[in-house]
Scaffold this active site. Structure first.
Site, PDB file in Angstrom:
ATOM      1  N   LEU A  58      44.480  27.710  44.299  1.00  0.00           N
ATOM      2  CA  LEU A  58      44.439  29.170  44.238  1.00  0.00           C
ATOM      3  C   LEU A  58      45.615  29.651  43.397  1.00  0.00           C
ATOM      4  O   LEU A  58      46.575  30.190  43.924  1.00  0.00           O
ATOM      5  CB  LEU A  58      44.562  29.712  45.676  1.00  0.00           C
ATOM      6  CG  LEU A  58      43.411  30.519  46.216  1.00  0.00           C
ATOM      7  CD1 LEU A  58      43.620  30.772  47.708  1.00  0.00           C
ATOM      8  CD2 LEU A  58      43.306  31.839  45.488  1.00  0.00           C
ATOM      9  N   GLU A  60      46.031  31.177  39.463  1.00  0.00           N
ATOM     10  CA  GLU A  60      45.428  31.499  38.162  1.00  0.00           C
ATOM     11  C   GLU A  60      46.284  31.026  36.993  1.00  0.00           C
ATOM     12  O   GLU A  60      45.774  30.622  35.957  1.00  0.00           O
ATOM     13  CB  GLU A  60      45.168  33.008  38.056  1.00  0.00           C
ATOM     14  CG  GLU A  60      44.015  33.488  38.910  1.00  0.00           C
ATOM     15  CD  GLU A  60      44.378  33.611  40.384  1.00  0.00           C
ATOM     16  OE1 GLU A  60      45.571  33.539  40.729  1.00  0.00           O
ATOM     17  OE2 GLU A  60      43.453  33.773  41.208  1.00  0.00           O
ATOM     18  N   PHE A  83      38.059  36.928  40.124  1.00  0.00           N
ATOM     19  CA  PHE A  83      37.923  38.362  39.823  1.00  0.00           C
ATOM     20  C   PHE A  83      38.932  38.674  38.717  1.00  0.00           C
ATOM     21  O   PHE A  83      40.043  38.142  38.746  1.00  0.00           O
ATOM     22  CB  PHE A  83      38.258  39.236  41.053  1.00  0.00           C
ATOM     23  CG  PHE A  83      37.179  39.249  42.100  1.00  0.00           C
ATOM     24  CD1 PHE A  83      36.262  40.307  42.145  1.00  0.00           C
ATOM     25  CD2 PHE A  83      37.069  38.227  43.030  1.00  0.00           C
ATOM     26  CE1 PHE A  83      35.262  40.319  43.118  1.00  0.00           C
ATOM     27  CE2 PHE A  83      36.078  38.249  43.995  1.00  0.00           C
ATOM     28  CZ  PHE A  83      35.167  39.300  44.051  1.00  0.00           C
ATOM     29  N   ALA A  84      38.541  39.532  37.802  1.00  0.00           N
ATOM     30  CA  ALA A  84      39.467  39.874  36.723  1.00  0.00           C
ATOM     31  C   ALA A  84      40.771  40.434  37.285  1.00  0.00           C
ATOM     32  O   ALA A  84      41.828  40.321  36.658  1.00  0.00           O
ATOM     33  CB  ALA A  84      38.828  40.896  35.769  1.00  0.00           C
ATOM     34  N   HIS A 129      39.299  44.213  43.741  1.00  0.00           N
ATOM     35  CA  HIS A 129      38.064  43.553  43.305  1.00  0.00           C
ATOM     36  C   HIS A 129      37.223  44.462  42.415  1.00  0.00           C
ATOM     37  O   HIS A 129      36.015  44.301  42.326  1.00  0.00           O
ATOM     38  CB  HIS A 129      37.233  43.105  44.513  1.00  0.00           C
ATOM     39  CG  HIS A 129      37.958  42.148  45.403  1.00  0.00           C
ATOM     40  ND1 HIS A 129      38.816  42.578  46.382  1.00  0.00           N
ATOM     41  CD2 HIS A 129      37.970  40.791  45.421  1.00  0.00           C
ATOM     42  CE1 HIS A 129      39.327  41.514  47.004  1.00  0.00           C
ATOM     43  NE2 HIS A 129      38.830  40.418  46.429  1.00  0.00           N
TER      44      HIS A 129
END
Lengths: 328, 446
Positions: A58, A60, A83-84, A129
């Protein structure tokens, strides 16, 4: 031709690219056994195995950093950011490393990396989100930024992104993942990066949009055509960087009136650049002030349903703006 | 607190009117109920009374503009009060639209009126030589939109037949005086291809509307397109552009009249009708070459002095005036000039001039003597710097001095000629030097 949802088209593109080129692999949170939280990679783990569909921690930053390293080492990674909204920890890797690698190494290294991320609001996702992050990255030379709005384009553009020698950010309108359906050819085809699509033709007002807003723009255009006799050109931008100035200006020269719709908050959004292009290169064709329709400048898309509705542009709001512009 | 002057409802079902005339100008004092403007609608013509006493601070609607009821016409207030360029009064329908957040048109932009033009409208007007005040705007607040211009052009194109090959010949601000609008050309050109009976220019119509004023009975004659164009150019030249000064010379035409009589038949044999105009043009060429300062155009960067003399000659028409140009008059002999004068005058009266015939003038002649006038002070044909006026040649007793130095009374054909010039360009001494050459050329003609 089979009809597919947007998410099915995304999956089909990845499937075909994985099959086509053994260097292609996917990494991201829950992309493996789980098949992705949106099911974008469903079935791929079973088909291609754990060496090519790689569950990540987890983190990015590390997803993108691994992608950059693998790309430099000759692989073709597709990194999924769940999610962006969560792309920000990887901002440094994307902007400082991926975007600059080719430039800084004098062309010796390039990063054929694709980063996929669902973006946008309207799904009750609340603050973390629902974000639209495209404007952060369209400011960065060295990146390409693609946002498809139809299943056909999603497949064709994602295949182009995977094959592109540069880092490509591929943002998918998550509200449309299952609601947007369309015909998609079964086999090989690509859609070129850097070309906008004229989604609807008219002479009165040009509406520029991308992602979910392109659909809303077409709906609004049909509404005003039916109710007011106003005919809109709707330009689905598809690629935000590089910008298809030619298509953008051709429409504006025809109508002289421009509405730019995006679901990001208004100020310093992507629409400002379109407006600047129209002003500088289309000034002598301008027949009305250039109009932008975006979300209000609040810190995030609210969770409360009525407030989310107030934030989001929709066909009704777009139609009202078109009428205002047509009457000017 | 300034008071707004609003376009009133001028009768049942009358929702718009044309502001025909401002009776007060900005800066003038007005009293409450005093008429400040005249308004024409399709049903009634009337005056608008001032809603307050004070100074007329600003006017927002130009004469000739048609506006909807409720439109802001002007603002009245006190001398020290300041008004916005275009305050308040946004048409009601401008407020629709529940956008999440929209960036434009801003409230300020929506207040624009027909007097402000978008870039595309301004460009199209320049390209096609359109006077935008002639187009009725359908946009917000009467704005002229691109579609309005397109509709206007389409209507124009429908009228003209072979006119499409004509280049747009009149650019705003660059046009010569007296030039009719492009429609006149279209019409004139169309006439060539159509039966002669069709008039190229609408003649002055028989009175069609009763004059509204109770104390003055009569009729209202609509303006022709040419009349409007002339009016515009005259006001522009005399009131907004050039400070006019006129100098008058008296010229003995004995030699010219003798030459004319002697050569009239010979010229006629060559198909040329010799007129005094040809002599005047020849004399203008000599004078212009001696004093090129007056054969010129004023520009902000400097005085543009051409190396040719292109003499415009005013030709009276039934319903107006037109000024075709004799190009390179300096290269033409008297017979060449006469031939040009014949050709241009004939074609002017037949409305068969081409756009090029009207362009490039560097100085103008108006031979008003043909209608009996002795002398006149004409208006300069912009963008030129001078215009020569020639009156009627009349036999008058004049005192001349004979070879022995004796003064005797003689009967001579005499002419008053005037030079009206732009005082920005030159002073009286130069103008008089010009006229001395003009005079000597005619008096010593051989």
């Amino acid at each position: 031709m089979p009809e597919m949802t947007l998410i099915d088209a995304v999956r089909a593109a990845m499937d075909e690219e994985l099959a086509r080129d053994p260097r292609v692999f996917i990494t991201g949170e829950d992309v493996g056994k789980r098949g992705g939280v949106f099911r974008a990679t469903m079935g791929l783990y079973e088909k291609y195995g754990e060496k090519r569909i790689v569950d990540s921690p987890l983190a990015e930053l590390s997803i993108v950093a691994i992608g950059i390293g693998a790309a430099c080492a000759g692989l073709i990674p597709i990194c999924e950011i769940q999610f962006a909204d969560f792309i920000h920890p990887a901002f440094n890797q994307i902007v400082n490393e991926a975007a600059k690698m080719y430039y800084r190494s004098g062309g010796a290294w390039n990063v054929p990396l694709t980063i996929r991320a669902p973006y946008g609001g309207g799904i009750g996702g609340g603050l973390y989100h629902s974000q639209s992050v495209e404007a952060f990255f369209t400011h960065v030379p060295g990146l390409k930024v693609v946002i498809p709005s139809t299943p056909y384009d999603a497949k064709g553009l994602l295949k182009s992104a995977v094959r592109d020698p540069n880092p490509v950010l591929f943002f998918e309108p998550k509200k449309g993942y299952r609601s947007i359906k369309g015909e998609v050819p079964a086999g090989e085809y690509t859609v070129p990066i850097g070309k906008a699509r004229v989604a609807r033709q008219g002479n009165d007002v040009s509406v520029y949009a991308y992602g979910m807003m392109a659909h809303y723009a077409v709906q609004a255009a049909e509404q005003v055509a039916h109710e007011d006799g106003i005919q809109c050109d709707v330009i689905d931008l598809r690629t935000l960087l590089p910008i298809d100035k030619e298509t953008i200006l051709a429409s504006f020269k025809k109508t002289g009136k421009a509405l730019i719709v995006y679901e990001d908050n208004l100020t310093m959004g992507y629409g400002a650049e379109i407006a600047a292009i129209l002003c500088s290169d289309g000034f002598e064709y301008m027949d009305a002030p250039i109009m932008r329709l975006g979300g209000p400048d609040v810190p995030a898309v609210p969770f409360s349903h009525p407030l989310q509705e107030a934030f989001m542009p929709n066909p009704h709001k777009i139609a009202a703006a078109i009428r205002q512009l047509a009457a000017y | 607190m300034p008071t707004n002057v609003i376009m009133p409802q001028l009768g049942e079902s009358v929702v718009e009117g044309t502001l025909s005339r401002w009776l007060k100008q900005v800066g003038e004092r007005v009293e409450e109920f005093e008429p400040i403007a005249e308004v024409t609608t399709d049903k009634v013509d009337t005056e608008i009374p001032s809603p307050a006493s004070g100074i007329l601070l600003a006017i927002y609607v130009a004469e000739g503009q048609t506006v909807e009821r409720g439109t802001l016409l002007a603002v009245i207030g006190q001398p020290d009060e300041r008004v916005e360029a275009m305050p308040s009064i946004v048409p009601a329908h401008a407020h629709e639209g529940a956008a999440a957040q929209t960036s434009a048109p801003s409230a300020e932009a929506q207040k624009s009126t027909a007097q402000r033009y978008s870039p595309v409208v301004a460009r199209m007007a320049a390209e096609h030589g359109i006077d935008l005040t002639r187009i009725r705007g359908t946009g917000l607040g009467g704005r002229v939109t691109k579609k309005d211009v397109e509709a206007y052009l389409a209507a124009q194109a429908a009228q003209k037949q072979p006119a499409s090959e004509l280049a747009p010949w009149e650019q705003p601000g660059g046009g010569d005086l007296f030039k009719p609008t492009d429609e006149i050309f279209a019409a004139a050109n169309a006439k060539q291809a159509t039966p002669v009976s069709q008039p190229a220019i609408t003649p002055i119509q028989p009175p069609t509307q009763p004059l509204p004023s109770a104390e003055l009975s009569g009729t209202l004659v609509p303006h022709s397109t040419m009349r409007r164009a002339i009016a515009k150019h005259m006001v522009e030249s005399k009131l907004h552009t050039a400070p006019h000064v006129t100098t008058v010379f008296e010229i003995d035409m004995t030699r010219v009249m003798a030459h004319w009589k002697a050569n009239e038949a010979a010229f006629a044999a060559q198909g040329v009708r010799l007129t005094l105009t040809a002599y005047f043009v020849a004399a203008i060429v000599r004078a212009a070459q001696a004093q090129p300062t007056l054969n010129s155009r004023w520009t902000d960067d400097g005085l543009l002095v051409p190396n040719v003399v292109n003499v415009g000659m005013a030709v009276a028409l039934n319903d107006g005036l037109i000024v075709p140009v004799i190009k390179n008059a300096q290269d033409l002999s008297l017979i060449g000039l006469a031939r040009q004068v014949n050709d241009l005058a004939t074609r002017a009266r037949a409305k068969q001039l081409k756009p090029d015939d009207l362009q490039g003038g560097t100085i103008t002649l108006t031979n008003h003597g043909v209608s009996g006038s002795l002398f006149a002070t004409p208006i300069i044909n912009q963008p030129q710097s001078a215009i020569v006026g020639t009156g009627a040649v009349t036999k008058r007793p004049v005192v001349i001095t004979d070879a022995d130095g004796n003064d005797v009374l003689a009967i001579r054909p005499m002419l008053y000629a005037t030079l009206t010039f732009d005082h920005r360009v030159a002073d009286g001494a130069i103008a008089d030097a010009f006229m001395r050459v003009f005079k000597e050329t005619l008096e010593n003609w051989r």
